[in-house]
Design a protein around this motif. Structure first.
Motif, short mmCIF file in Angstrom:
data_model
loop_
_atom_site.label_atom_id
_atom_site.label_comp_id
_atom_site.label_asym_id
_atom_site.label_seq_id
_atom_site.Cartn_x
_atom_site.Cartn_y
_atom_site.Cartn_z
N GLY A 389 29.42 18.13 4.49
CA GLY A 389 28.57 17.00 4.12
C GLY A 389 29.06 16.24 2.91
N LEU A 390 30.37 16.00 2.82
CA LEU A 390 30.89 15.23 1.69
C LEU A 390 31.21 13.82 2.15
CD1 LEU A 390 33.36 17.86 0.22
CD2 LEU A 390 31.01 17.42 -0.43
N PRO A 391 30.97 12.80 1.29
CA PRO A 391 31.37 11.45 1.64
C PRO A 391 32.88 11.34 1.60
CG PRO A 391 30.50 11.52 -0.59
CD PRO A 391 30.35 12.89 -0.03
N PHE A 396 28.31 13.59 5.91
CA PHE A 396 27.54 13.25 4.70
C PHE A 396 26.29 12.46 5.08
CE2 PHE A 396 26.82 9.81 1.58
CZ PHE A 396 26.28 10.57 0.57
N LYS A 399 23.66 14.63 6.93
CA LYS A 399 22.90 15.52 6.03
C LYS A 399 21.93 14.69 5.18
CE LYS A 399 24.69 19.88 6.17
NZ LYS A 399 26.12 20.11 6.07
N LEU A 400 22.40 13.52 4.71
CA LEU A 400 21.57 12.65 3.88
C LEU A 400 20.29 12.28 4.62
CD1 LEU A 400 21.75 11.06 1.14
CD2 LEU A 400 22.40 9.10 2.52
#
Lengths: 500, 109
Positions: A389-391, A396, A399-400
């Motif tokens: 879930g990283l940009p 991402f 999850k956001l």
């Protein structure tokens, strides 16, 4: 009446039969498989556009009108999933052409592959709950056949494969019995099998105070929980994913457990609308799944087993969003579903590339692959960043959206637990990447991957990146899907058109 | 009649669970086969609204024909799955050299 809604099922079934007939001419067979998969992908896209512009498409099989005949219903939810299915199957098919052994590819693998697609497409499209059972069985029977297909790289022993398939078989026979029991009880209570009519009648009966409908709903949750590998029913998944041939594990984690999740969406937003108890059970299953999958993934050293547990944990996030059952949460769930289908199948395919290069399954005995195969290193990194879930990746955004939905529903304890799960996913995912691609180079074998194996991985990684940088079109689509899926009136109106 | 069916279903279900709990591969397959037939019987009980065949012109309460169509489908599917399960367990027994599931130790869950 719309013929387009029937084509995904009819097309893949016809292809499967033709592939069986053509097994003496492997070149034509391969060409046909690729061509019809491409065709099915464009049909699914056309259906999605048609549904978006012209509303829900309904096909009456053999011309029998509902509620008497079996119907296929393509609404936005199912046509989105059909498109994703066709895309992931296409990637897995190209990969299999380079990966699987020629004989098994020709005799059983390719036909079973398309029978599996028939089952999945049918399960997404059908508007009849017993027909759903039939399509589940089509799907499962083809999966058993694909699971025991011999893995050409010899990394998985025959005994391991047979044991895993036997376990999967037993569980799914019991699951089928429970599902039939639930369908029988539901039919005895409501007198119909049509999902639109069920939706209407269940509301009426519940208002009249019939209590055992809640129990039927819980039976369904158990069955679909088994398919989606929710926490107490997850134990078959790591064994099956680890022992399946790589492209089959990619399909299993990308599409097959999403079928369970899709039916959970239908449960909470079409069949059993407003059953708080049921939604609460799904929420709790989701929380348990997130934590259990995350903790188990921390301790794994087999690369496919680690990915399998991470996919268990990610299914928990999906169930959490489904359990909230609001329009916004379902939209988040569908975004998550689409992106996880792409990411997890890509990661399994990339992991297959890694094991092919190193002849090794344990990440403790790998290392330094980044130097010899930078392409795999980069795509795998994209995959685990998206999973964690990283940009700027699609993971991402998914999850956001889910966290936003949970916060809006005001359950702060659940936010905390989900955050712990997301943190765990960062740790185990990066451990997998670092151990595999960084550090001391363990082996320097001159082996290379063919284009068949690299192309699908690159394709899926590019989509994942693209959806992360330009998420707006998909966000627009899923918010429409969320509104349509959580308003049963649209579905009922399109199917029955006034008849109740 | 319905209470008799209920009794039979209960007994068969008990037999199926007993057979599945036993650690023998073939007994598990037989138990699963009994289990799926028990569910079919349950479906018959659901549609058992009368003893008359559902034909227009006959007097009396007819039996529900739809569940019988469902059971036919379920029997065919159950037959296919059982056949596959038997072949798979044969291969498994030959590979492992034992019929007891406790001897299958490669998987951890």
């Amino acid at each position: 009446m719309s013929l387009l809604a029937a084509l995904p099922v009819v097309g893949s079934l016809t292809t499967a039969v033709l592939l069986l007939v053509l097994s003496r001419w492997p070149r034509i067979q391969k060409g046909l498989a690729l061509g019809s998969n491409l065709l099915l992908f464009s049909i699914a896209l056309a259906l999605l556009v048609e549904v978006r512009e012209g509303g829900i498409q309904v096909h009456h099989l053999s011309g029998w009108p509902p509620p008497y005949g079996i119907i296929l219903v393509a609404d936005l939810l199912s046509s989105t999933l059909l498109t994703v299915t066709a895309g992931v199957f296409l990637a897995a098919l190209v990969y299999s052409l380079g990966y699987m052994e020629k004989e098994s590819l020709r005799l059983s693998y390719l036909p079973l592959f398309f029978f599996l697609m028939t089952g999945v497409n049918g399960a997404f499209l059908t508007g009849d709950i017993f027909n759903l059972f039939v399509f589940f069985e089509v799907m499962l029977l083809s999966t058993y056949g694909l699971l025991i297909t011999w893995d050409p790289k010899g990394l998985i022993s025959r005994a391991e494969k047979l044991e895993a398939t036997f376990k999967y078989l037993i569980l799914n026979i019991i699951g089928a019995a429970v599902m039939l029991l639930a369908i029988g009880t539901l039919y005895g209570t409501t007198g119909t099998l049509n999902m639109a009519q069920l939706s209407v009648r269940i509301q009426t009966l519940r208002a009249a105070g019939v209590v055992h409908i809640d129990l039927i709903a819980l039976l369904f949750v158990a069955v679909f929980g088994l398919k989606a590998a929710a926490a107490p029913f997850h134990f078959w998944l790591p064994d099956v994913y680890t022992s399946a041939p790589t492209p089959v594990s990619a399909i299993l984690s990308g599409i097959l457990n999403k079928v369970g999740a899709y039916m959970m969406i239908r449960l909470t937003s079409l069949l059993f609308v407003g059953f708080e108890g049921v939604s609460e059970v799904i929420l709790l299953l989701g929380l348990g799944t997130i934590i259990l999958g995350g903790v188990m993934a921390m301790g794994q050293s087999d690369i496919k087993r680690l990915l399998a547990y991470s996919s268990v944990s990610q299914m928990g996030f999906l169930l959490l969003a489904i359990g909230l059952a609001s329009g916004q949460a379902i939209a988040a769930a569908i975004f998550f579903l689409v992106s996880h289908a792409i990411i997890s199948s890509m990661l399994f395919l990339a992991a297959g590339g890694v094991t092919h290069l190193t002849r090794e399954r344990s990440i403790d005995r790998m290392g330094g692959l980044a130097g010899s195969s930078p392409f795999l290193a980069i795509t795998f990194l994209i995959g685990i960043m998206a999973l964690a879930g990283l940009p700027p990746l699609n993971g991402f955004i998914s999850k956001l959206l889910i966290f936003q939905a949970i916060i809006d529903s005001g359950r702060l304890l659940y936010v905390l637990i989900a955050l712990i799960g997301a943190f765990l996913s960062i740790v185990y995912n990066f451990r997998a990447w670092l151990d595999t691609f960084w550090g001391k180079t363990r082996r320097t074998e001159k082996r290379s991957l063919s284009l068949y194996l690299l192309l699908p991985v690159g394709f899926l990684a590019a989509i994942s990146l693209l959806l992360g940088i330009f998420p707006e079109p998909l966000v627009d689509l899923v918010s429409q899907v969320g509104v349509q899926a959580t308003t049963p009136d649209f579905y009922v109106e399109a199917v029955l058109g006034g008849v109740t | 009649m319905v209470s008799f069916l209920a009794l039979v279903i209960g007994i068969l279900f008990g037999v199926a669970v007993w057979a599945i709990r036993h650690g023998n591969t073939l007994r598990i397959v037989i138990g699963l086969s009994i289990l799926s037939n028990t569910v079919n019987l349950m479906l018959i009980a659901v549609g058992f609204k009368g003893e008359i065949a559902p034909i227009i012109g006959l007097e009396g309460a007819p039996a529900d024909p739809l569940v019988q169509a469902l059971i036919l489908t379920a029997i065919v599917i159950g037959f296919g799955v059982t056949a596959f399960a038997l072949v798979l367990s044969y291969a498994l027994i030959k590979e492992e050299g034992s019929t007891e599931v406790d001897a299958f130790r490669r998987l951890r869950g």
